[in-house]
Design a protein around this motif. Sequence first.
Motif, short mmCIF file in Angstrom:
data_model
loop_
_atom_site.label_atom_id
_atom_site.label_comp_id
_atom_site.label_asym_id
_atom_site.label_seq_id
_atom_site.Cartn_x
_atom_site.Cartn_y
_atom_site.Cartn_z
N LEU A 37 9.35 0.28 -0.88
CA LEU A 37 8.95 -0.23 -2.18
C LEU A 37 9.45 -0.98 -3.11
O LEU A 37 9.32 -2.35 -3.55
CB LEU A 37 7.88 0.79 -2.90
N LEU A 38 10.72 -0.39 -3.35
CA LEU A 38 11.78 -1.01 -4.17
C LEU A 38 12.32 -2.44 -3.69
O LEU A 38 12.52 -3.18 -4.42
CB LEU A 38 12.59 -0.17 -4.56
N ARG A 39 12.50 -2.46 -2.45
CA ARG A 39 13.11 -3.59 -1.82
C ARG A 39 12.26 -4.55 -1.97
O ARG A 39 12.37 -5.80 -2.16
CB ARG A 39 13.51 -3.37 -0.36
N ALA A 40 10.88 -4.42 -1.71
CA ALA A 40 9.96 -5.61 -1.52
C ALA A 40 9.76 -6.02 -3.06
O ALA A 40 9.65 -7.15 -3.29
CB ALA A 40 8.60 -4.78 -0.97
N MET A 41 9.77 -5.08 -3.98
CA MET A 41 9.32 -5.55 -5.37
C MET A 41 10.54 -6.33 -5.96
O MET A 41 10.54 -7.27 -6.59
CB MET A 41 9.23 -4.58 -6.14
N ARG A 42 11.71 -5.98 -5.40
CA ARG A 42 12.99 -6.75 -5.86
C ARG A 42 12.99 -8.13 -5.28
O ARG A 42 13.52 -8.89 -5.97
CB ARG A 42 14.16 -5.83 -5.46
N ARG A 43 12.49 -8.09 -4.17
CA ARG A 43 12.51 -9.50 -3.44
C ARG A 43 11.56 -10.36 -3.98
O ARG A 43 11.54 -11.52 -4.43
CB ARG A 43 12.16 -9.44 -1.92
N VAL A 80 1.00 -1.24 0.02
CA VAL A 80 0.03 -0.12 -0.01
C VAL A 80 0.97 1.08 -0.10
O VAL A 80 1.92 1.28 0.66
CB VAL A 80 -0.86 -0.17 1.27
N ALA A 81 0.73 2.16 -0.79
CA ALA A 81 1.50 3.38 -0.74
C ALA A 81 0.61 4.49 -1.51
O ALA A 81 -0.06 4.11 -2.43
CB ALA A 81 2.66 2.93 -1.83
N ASP A 82 0.82 5.79 -1.09
CA ASP A 82 0.42 6.84 -1.60
C ASP A 82 1.50 8.00 -1.36
O ASP A 82 1.83 8.51 -0.52
CB ASP A 82 -0.72 7.62 -0.94
N LEU A 83 2.36 7.92 -2.36
CA LEU A 83 3.50 8.89 -2.41
C LEU A 83 3.39 10.19 -2.73
O LEU A 83 4.04 11.31 -2.36
CB LEU A 83 4.66 8.55 -3.21
N GLY A 84 1.90 10.61 -2.82
CA GLY A 84 1.60 12.07 -3.13
C GLY A 84 0.34 12.49 -2.14
O GLY A 84 0.00 13.44 -2.28
N ASP A 85 0.35 11.71 -0.85
CA ASP A 85 -0.41 12.11 -0.02
C ASP A 85 -0.40 13.52 0.57
O ASP A 85 1.19 13.83 0.85
CB ASP A 85 -0.29 11.08 1.26
N ALA A 142 10.07 5.99 1.92
CA ALA A 142 8.78 5.14 1.37
C ALA A 142 8.78 4.30 -0.10
O ALA A 142 8.56 3.50 -0.27
CB ALA A 142 7.74 6.18 1.18
N GLU A 143 9.56 5.11 -0.99
CA GLU A 143 10.12 4.64 -2.19
C GLU A 143 11.07 3.46 -1.86
O GLU A 143 11.00 2.40 -2.78
CB GLU A 143 10.94 5.72 -3.03
N ALA A 149 12.74 -11.24 -7.41
CA ALA A 149 14.14 -11.81 -7.54
C ALA A 149 14.89 -11.00 -8.91
O ALA A 149 15.63 -11.92 -9.40
CB ALA A 149 14.03 -13.52 -7.89
N ALA A 150 14.73 -9.72 -9.05
CA ALA A 150 15.32 -8.99 -10.31
C ALA A 150 15.11 -7.61 -9.72
O ALA A 150 14.15 -7.16 -9.01
CB ALA A 150 14.74 -9.48 -11.33
N ASP A 151 16.08 -6.87 -10.39
CA ASP A 151 15.72 -5.56 -10.15
C ASP A 151 14.50 -5.04 -10.56
O ASP A 151 13.63 -5.27 -11.61
CB ASP A 151 16.67 -4.54 -11.04
N PRO A 152 13.47 -4.08 -9.95
CA PRO A 152 12.34 -3.60 -10.29
C PRO A 152 12.13 -2.60 -11.42
O PRO A 152 13.28 -2.12 -11.54
CB PRO A 152 11.65 -3.11 -8.93
N PRO A 153 11.03 -2.32 -11.95
CA PRO A 153 11.04 -1.29 -12.98
C PRO A 153 11.33 0.02 -12.18
O PRO A 153 11.51 0.15 -10.92
CB PRO A 153 9.56 -1.06 -13.39
N LYS A 154 11.69 1.20 -13.00
CA LYS A 154 11.79 2.59 -12.27
C LYS A 154 10.55 2.89 -11.69
O LYS A 154 9.36 2.50 -11.93
CB LYS A 154 12.10 3.46 -13.74
N MET A 155 10.74 3.85 -10.66
CA MET A 155 9.75 4.01 -9.80
C MET A 155 8.57 4.60 -10.30
O MET A 155 7.40 4.09 -10.16
CB MET A 155 10.28 5.08 -8.60
N ARG A 156 8.83 5.41 -11.44
CA ARG A 156 7.48 5.95 -12.10
C ARG A 156 6.82 5.06 -12.84
O ARG A 156 5.59 4.94 -13.00
CB ARG A 156 8.02 7.15 -13.07
N GLU A 157 7.61 3.86 -13.35
CA GLU A 157 6.94 2.72 -14.04
C GLU A 157 6.28 1.68 -13.22
O GLU A 157 5.32 1.25 -13.67
CB GLU A 157 8.25 2.04 -14.89
#
Length: 214
Positions: free
Chosen positions: A182-188, A102-107, A178-179, A191-199
């Motif tokens: 999210l990136l750590r979780a998606m990388r896990r 769950v994330a809202d980076l523009g809250d 916050a970013e 099992a690979a680098d996640p997309p760029k944050m905006r993607e």
Amino acid sequence: MIEWVVVAVPRGGKRPASEVVVERLGRAWAGRARLGWVELGPKVNPCLLLAPDGATPRRAPRFPDVLTDWADIYEEPLGHSALVPVAAEVISEGGQDVLALVADLGDPEGPRAAVGWYEKGALVELEQVGQASVAWKTGAELRRPSAGDVTSALASAAKHLSDDSVFDRIEQGRDAAAEAILLRAMRRALAADPPKMRELLALGDRVLRSSVAL
């Protein structure tokens, strides 16, 4: 805004049948949901992505007492959502390891994000950033997502964050934290680098194409 339940499948592993996952999801939500597979390449774990589409939770999620006590003290909702944690509980009962995001980076009150890992129907790990921040694992004491963890994650994934200087992002503190979780979780999960944050933020619009009634 992200409200995702992520079922990651190890490469070469057996994928859960979508209809079985949807049946379980119906025990957690009433209304409608969207789903779709994230498939980013042959060397990346495929993930089944689920999101509410006007759904409501059928019950409240369950959290360990130590976290509910923390939430009472800091007046901060755990998981930043009732929908995603309860769905992760129910789906993980089927044997899959499940990630709740769950994330809202523009809250307007400041960026917020929560990352929960679920096994066998229970939360086993949580990282959360908001007005107050907390990190927890089964059998461990509460802590905060450390600045060192955030800095390391941002430095190793700088190309996935934005075009701004990574050190400028680190200086922004809560936004960067916050970013980072999210990136750590998606990388896990991948099992690979996640997309760029905006993607990553746009991934749901691209993938969540199927709508189901619960």
